[in-house]
Write an enzyme that holds these catalytic residues in place. Structure first.
Site, PDB file in Angstrom:
ATOM      1  N   SER A   1      54.798  56.705  57.766  1.00 35.00           N
ATOM      2  CA  SER A   1      53.826  56.262  56.639  1.00 35.00           C
ATOM      3  C   SER A   1      54.112  57.518  55.371  1.00 35.00           C
ATOM      4  O   SER A   1      53.390  58.510  56.258  1.00 35.00           O
ATOM      5  CB  SER A   1      52.770  55.837  56.530  1.00 35.00           C
TER       6      SER A   1
ATOM      7  N   HIS B   1      58.323  54.588  55.766  1.00 30.69           N
ATOM      8  CA  HIS B   1      57.354  53.725  55.746  1.00 30.69           C
ATOM      9  C   HIS B   1      56.786  53.850  54.090  1.00 30.69           C
ATOM     10  O   HIS B   1      56.222  55.210  54.556  1.00 30.69           O
ATOM     11  CB  HIS B   1      56.410  52.949  56.646  1.00 30.69           C
TER      12      HIS B   1
ATOM     13  N   ASP C   1      53.962  53.411  50.712  1.00 31.69           N
ATOM     14  CA  ASP C   1      52.885  52.395  50.524  1.00 31.69           C
ATOM     15  C   ASP C   1      52.714  52.467  48.948  1.00 31.69           C
ATOM     16  O   ASP C   1      52.558  53.714  48.989  1.00 31.69           O
ATOM     17  CB  ASP C   1      52.000  53.220  51.347  1.00 31.69           C
TER      18      ASP C   1
ATOM     19  N   MET D   1      50.635  51.607  45.911  1.00 32.07           N
ATOM     20  CA  MET D   1      49.085  50.784  45.600  1.00 32.07           C
ATOM     21  C   MET D   1      48.967  50.730  43.872  1.00 32.07           C
ATOM     22  O   MET D   1      49.684  52.021  43.631  1.00 32.07           O
ATOM     23  CB  MET D   1      48.156  51.577  45.994  1.00 32.07           C
TER      24      MET D   1
ATOM     25  N   HIS E   1      56.211  48.794  51.362  1.00 29.56           N
ATOM     26  CA  HIS E   1      54.510  47.515  51.692  1.00 29.56           C
ATOM     27  C   HIS E   1      53.801  48.048  49.682  1.00 29.56           C
ATOM     28  O   HIS E   1      53.811  48.835  50.062  1.00 29.56           O
ATOM     29  CB  HIS E   1      53.818  48.530  52.894  1.00 29.56           C
TER      30      HIS E   1
ATOM     31  N   MET F   1      51.584  47.186  48.048  1.00 31.72           N
ATOM     32  CA  MET F   1      49.928  46.546  48.012  1.00 31.72           C
ATOM     33  C   MET F   1      49.612  46.361  46.550  1.00 31.72           C
ATOM     34  O   MET F   1      49.086  47.500  46.212  1.00 31.72           O
ATOM     35  CB  MET F   1      48.683  47.604  48.469  1.00 31.72           C
TER      36      MET F   1
ATOM     37  N   MET G   1      47.538  44.480  59.095  1.00 31.78           N
ATOM     38  CA  MET G   1      47.153  45.377  58.871  1.00 31.78           C
ATOM     39  C   MET G   1      46.019  45.512  59.908  1.00 31.78           C
ATOM     40  O   MET G   1      44.897  44.622  59.433  1.00 31.78           O
ATOM     41  CB  MET G   1      46.632  45.219  57.640  1.00 31.78           C
TER      42      MET G   1
ATOM     43  N   ASP H   1      50.520  47.967  61.157  1.00 30.75           N
ATOM     44  CA  ASP H   1      49.683  49.310  59.990  1.00 30.75           C
ATOM     45  C   ASP H   1      48.567  49.859  60.168  1.00 30.75           C
ATOM     46  O   ASP H   1      47.935  48.554  59.324  1.00 30.75           O
ATOM     47  CB  ASP H   1      50.407  49.172  58.858  1.00 30.75           C
TER      48      ASP H   1
HETATM   49  C1  DX5 Z   1      46.800  51.643  54.095  1.00 33.49           C
HETATM   50  C2  DX5 Z   1      48.627  52.155  54.171  1.00 33.49           C
HETATM   51  C3  DX5 Z   1      48.853  52.931  55.882  1.00 33.49           C
HETATM   52  C4  DX5 Z   1      48.568  53.482  55.850  1.00 33.49           C
HETATM   53  C5  DX5 Z   1      48.807  54.156  56.894  1.00 33.49           C
HETATM   54  O1  DX5 Z   1      46.941  51.016  53.050  1.00 33.49           O
HETATM   55  O2  DX5 Z   1      49.459  50.442  54.593  1.00 33.49           O
HETATM   56  O3  DX5 Z   1      50.491  52.324  55.268  1.00 33.49           O
HETATM   57  O4  DX5 Z   1      49.477  55.309  55.359  1.00 33.49           O
HETATM   58  O5  DX5 Z   1      47.806  54.464  57.493  1.00 33.49           O
HETATM   59  P1  DX5 Z   1      46.744  55.690  59.097  1.00 33.49           P
HETATM   60  O6  DX5 Z   1      47.924  56.197  59.717  1.00 33.49           O
HETATM   61  O7  DX5 Z   1      46.561  56.912  58.461  1.00 33.49           O
HETATM   62  O8  DX5 Z   1      46.006  54.483  59.143  1.00 33.49           O
HETATM   63 ZN    ZN Z   2      51.376  50.715  54.781  1.00 39.63          ZN
END
Ligand code: DX5
Ligand code: ZN
Length: 219
Positions: A9, A34, A36, A38, A67, A69, A138, A176
């Site tokens: 990620s 990956h 993310d 948000m 991903h 969010m 998650m 994740d």
């Molecule tokens: C959290 C993200 C993850 C995050 C995971 O909301 O979706 O992808 O980056 O990070 P770690 O591996 O540090 O928990």
């Molecule tokens: Zn993620």
């Protein structure tokens, strides 16, 4: 059964050296990047948006696992297809008409992903599992990297695997949040196909080696 896929990620990358960190992933044994996204509404944090995804896309040589969010992800499906996403994951909790959303993602030529928050039951996916290429379980509450792994995830992996088998689907199970060497083997044994890892990879002394060690895990 093939080997587990590893999806580092980039949320845990050094954003001042993003190209360097993307190239580290390119040259590693990782399978996907990956990414993310948000929005500060669906989750309490804001990560990065389209210009940063575009920059990652220009340097990445492996499939982009995006991903989302965000609320109302339907608004941006075409945008992420144009940015080069291979897997586009939306949250179950953000989609009123999930089936329609999945059709729209496939129509744009991407693989469909559905993420479930820790409180959301895998049973809710039973009627559309055939339309989902990747279920992202998650194992932390979404929004931040570096949180602790939620132990109930193992049960969810097993229950989801049973649904996938029963429905004769080919859906991959992705985990994740809080993934590390402490839980990776048990997750793979329970049926996980893809492990996302942020902090565990990027905060380690040798990220390339850490990815290699995760990749070597077998059931
Ligand atoms: C959290 C993200 C993850 C995050 C995971 O909301 O979706 O992808 O980056 O990070 P770690 O591996 O540090 O928990
Ligand atoms: Zn993620």
């Amino acid at each position: 059964m093939g080997t587990v896929k590893i999806a580092p990620s980039l949320l845990a990358a050094d954003f001042g050296n993003l190209q360097r960190d993307v190239e580290m992933v390119n040259q590693s044994t990782a399978d996907w990047h990956h990414i993310d996204v948000m929005d500060g509404v669906f989750v309490p944090n804001i990560s990065y948006g389209m210009p940063v995804v575009k920059a990652i896309s220009e340097h990445a040589t492996k499939p982009l696992d995006v991903h989302l969010m965000i609320v109302d992800p339907d608004r941006y499906i075409k945008t992420f297809a144009d940015l080069g996403a291979k897997v586009l994951t939306v949250h179950y909790e953000a989609c009123t008409h999930l089936h329609r959303t999945l059709q729209a993602i496939r129509n744009e030529g991407m693989l469909t992903g559905v993420a479930l928050n820790p409180h959301t039951s895998v049973q809710l996916l039973e009627d559309c599992i055939q339309d989902i290429d990747v279920v992202c379980l998650m194992s932390v509450n979404p929004g931040f990297g570096g949180q602790s792994f939620i132990e109930n995830t193992y049960n969810k992996v097993r229950d989801l695997k049973a649904i996938i088998t029963k429905k004769e689907a080919t859906t991959l199970i992705e985990i994740d949040g809080g993934v590390s060497s402490k839980n990776a083997k048990r997750l793979v044994e329970a049926g996980a196909d893809v492990l996302v890892a942020g902090s565990f990879v990027f905060k380690s002394d040798n990220p390339t080696q850490t990815i290699k060690e995760l990749k070597a895990i077998t059931a």
